[in-house]
Scaffold this motif. Structure first.
Motif, short mmCIF file in Angstrom:
data_model
loop_
_atom_site.label_atom_id
_atom_site.label_comp_id
_atom_site.label_asym_id
_atom_site.label_seq_id
_atom_site.Cartn_x
_atom_site.Cartn_y
_atom_site.Cartn_z
N LEU A 43 -33.26 -4.12 21.02
CA LEU A 43 -32.71 -3.05 20.19
C LEU A 43 -32.35 -3.57 18.80
O LEU A 43 -31.91 -4.71 18.65
CB LEU A 43 -31.44 -2.50 20.84
CG LEU A 43 -31.60 -1.39 21.87
CD1 LEU A 43 -30.25 -1.09 22.52
CD2 LEU A 43 -32.14 -0.12 21.23
N THR A 44 -32.53 -2.71 17.82
CA THR A 44 -32.17 -3.11 16.45
C THR A 44 -31.01 -2.27 15.90
O THR A 44 -30.45 -2.59 14.86
CB THR A 44 -33.37 -2.96 15.51
OG1 THR A 44 -33.83 -1.60 15.55
CG2 THR A 44 -34.50 -3.89 15.93
N SER A 45 -30.63 -1.19 16.60
CA SER A 45 -29.61 -0.29 16.07
C SER A 45 -28.20 -0.61 16.54
O SER A 45 -27.26 0.09 16.18
CB SER A 45 -29.94 1.15 16.44
OG SER A 45 -29.90 1.31 17.85
N VAL A 46 -28.02 -1.65 17.38
CA VAL A 46 -26.68 -2.00 17.81
C VAL A 46 -25.91 -2.64 16.67
O VAL A 46 -26.49 -3.16 15.72
CB VAL A 46 -26.72 -2.96 19.02
CG1 VAL A 46 -27.25 -2.25 20.25
CG2 VAL A 46 -27.57 -4.19 18.71
N GLN A 47 -24.59 -2.58 16.77
CA GLN A 47 -23.71 -3.14 15.76
C GLN A 47 -22.82 -4.20 16.40
O GLN A 47 -22.61 -4.19 17.61
CB GLN A 47 -22.84 -2.04 15.14
CG GLN A 47 -23.63 -0.96 14.42
CD GLN A 47 -24.35 -1.50 13.20
OE1 GLN A 47 -23.82 -2.33 12.47
NE2 GLN A 47 -25.57 -1.02 12.96
N PRO A 48 -22.28 -5.13 15.61
CA PRO A 48 -21.40 -6.16 16.17
C PRO A 48 -20.27 -5.54 16.97
O PRO A 48 -19.68 -4.53 16.58
CB PRO A 48 -20.88 -6.89 14.92
CG PRO A 48 -21.96 -6.69 13.90
CD PRO A 48 -22.50 -5.32 14.15
N ALA A 49 -19.97 -6.14 18.12
CA ALA A 49 -18.95 -5.61 19.01
C ALA A 49 -17.55 -5.97 18.52
O ALA A 49 -17.27 -7.14 18.26
CB ALA A 49 -19.15 -6.16 20.42
N THR A 50 -16.70 -4.96 18.40
CA THR A 50 -15.29 -5.18 18.06
C THR A 50 -14.45 -4.33 18.99
O THR A 50 -14.80 -3.19 19.30
CB THR A 50 -14.99 -4.79 16.60
OG1 THR A 50 -15.35 -3.41 16.41
CG2 THR A 50 -15.75 -5.66 15.62
N ARG A 176 -23.17 -3.65 20.47
CA ARG A 176 -23.19 -2.50 21.36
C ARG A 176 -23.49 -1.21 20.58
O ARG A 176 -23.43 -1.18 19.37
CB ARG A 176 -21.85 -2.35 22.09
CG ARG A 176 -20.66 -2.12 21.19
CD ARG A 176 -19.46 -1.58 21.98
NE ARG A 176 -18.99 -2.50 22.98
CZ ARG A 176 -18.03 -3.42 22.78
NH1 ARG A 176 -17.51 -3.57 21.57
NH2 ARG A 176 -17.62 -4.18 23.75
N ALA A 177 -23.78 -0.17 21.35
CA ALA A 177 -23.96 1.18 20.80
C ALA A 177 -23.71 2.17 21.93
O ALA A 177 -23.77 1.82 23.11
CB ALA A 177 -25.36 1.36 20.22
N THR A 178 -23.38 3.42 21.57
CA THR A 178 -23.20 4.47 22.56
C THR A 178 -23.94 5.72 22.12
O THR A 178 -24.31 5.86 20.95
CB THR A 178 -21.71 4.82 22.76
OG1 THR A 178 -21.19 5.36 21.54
CG2 THR A 178 -20.91 3.60 23.17
#
Length: 268
Positions: A43-50, A176-178
């Motif tokens: 996946l390329t659309s996930v962002q750093p997890a915070t 992650r992403a949702t």
């Protein structure tokens, strides 16, 4: 073989896995991803997890979960096959049950406006990752093999599974992403690094777990989920450039959540 079995089965918990600010994937990307199994790439659309992953209110409480491996694939076989892949094939269509729970957690006031499911008390619903991961690991590996699971008190995205024989599995959620679909599904994807320590040479790889949860109109089960765990090679692996952005192993699970009246206590 134990190493790769652990990597495959801990996904659900690393999985029933972890945001204070949900990161929305591109419209429909996660549902499309599940629909196109096993044609996957990173996946390329996930962002750093915070922070921690927030779940919808209908997932609150204690659950008896039945997890069944329903499909698996090695997209790069026969050139690249993980050593534990064929062993994991023996788990096909064999349900495994364990307890999990989702609990309310106080959210920082500054984050509330980003949380779709925060209530008027400023609470959000999160997974009890230590409890869930411990129960899952013991269900697959046995009570004697798994000593404890600890979550870093300074970061909900880092946990360590302590195994017998001075072995450890360190798992760090990195992205992650949702996604919320028009038919009521809540889809999450998490990317995490796993480091297995205790052998002569530590082993590192990257895992992605994508899960689509859906509330049902019955209590038997009350929730069902479709989950795919993808294993990618780390840059340290000699086959890393051959594999590129493609996974070397894919595991698809059916999850069923049944309401549990059992009083759950951590079994550490």
């Amino acid at each position: 073989m134990l190493l790769f079995t652990i990597k495959a089965v801990l996904s659900f918990c690393l999985i029933v896995l972890f945001l204070l600010a949900s990161v929305d994937a591109k419209a429909g990307e996660l549902s499309e991803r599940l629909a196109h199994f096993p044609q996957w790439e990173k996946l390329t659309s996930v962002q750093p997890a915070t922070g921690d992953l927030v779940y919808p209110e209908w997932m609150a409480g204690n659950w008896q979960v039945t997890s069944t491996l329903v499909d698996l694939a090695a997209p790069l076989a026969p050139d690249i096959v993980t050593p534990g892949f064929e062993g994991n094939r023996q788990q096909l269509n064999k349900p495994v049950s364990f307890l999990v729970r989702f609990v309310k957690e106080r959210s920082p006031v500054t984050k509330l406006k980003f949380l779709p499911w925060s209530n008027n008390k400023g609470e959000t619903l999160v997974a009890d990752r230590a409890f869930n991961s411990l129960n899952l690991a013991r269900a697959y590996l046995g009570d004697e093999a798994v000593l404890a699971v600890k979550v870093d008190p300074d970061s909900p995205n880092r946990q360590i599974t302590f195994l017998r024989g001075d072995r450890q599995l360190v798992s760090i959620v990195t992205a992650r992403a949702t996604e919320n679909t028009s038919d009521g599904k809540f889809i999450t994807t998490e990317v995490f690094q796993q480091l297995f320590k205790g052998s002569s040479r530590p082993y590192l790889n990257s895992v992605e777990s994508t899960t689509a949860y859906q509330q049902l109109s019955t209590s038997n089960p009350a929730i069902e989920a479709d989950q795919v765990t993808a294993v990618y090679l780390s840059p340290q692996d000699p086959n890393y450039f051959t594999a590129g952005s493609r996974p070397v192993a894919l595991y698809r699970y059916r999850l069923e959540f049944f309401p549990s009246q059992v009083i759950t206590t951590n079994k550490e």
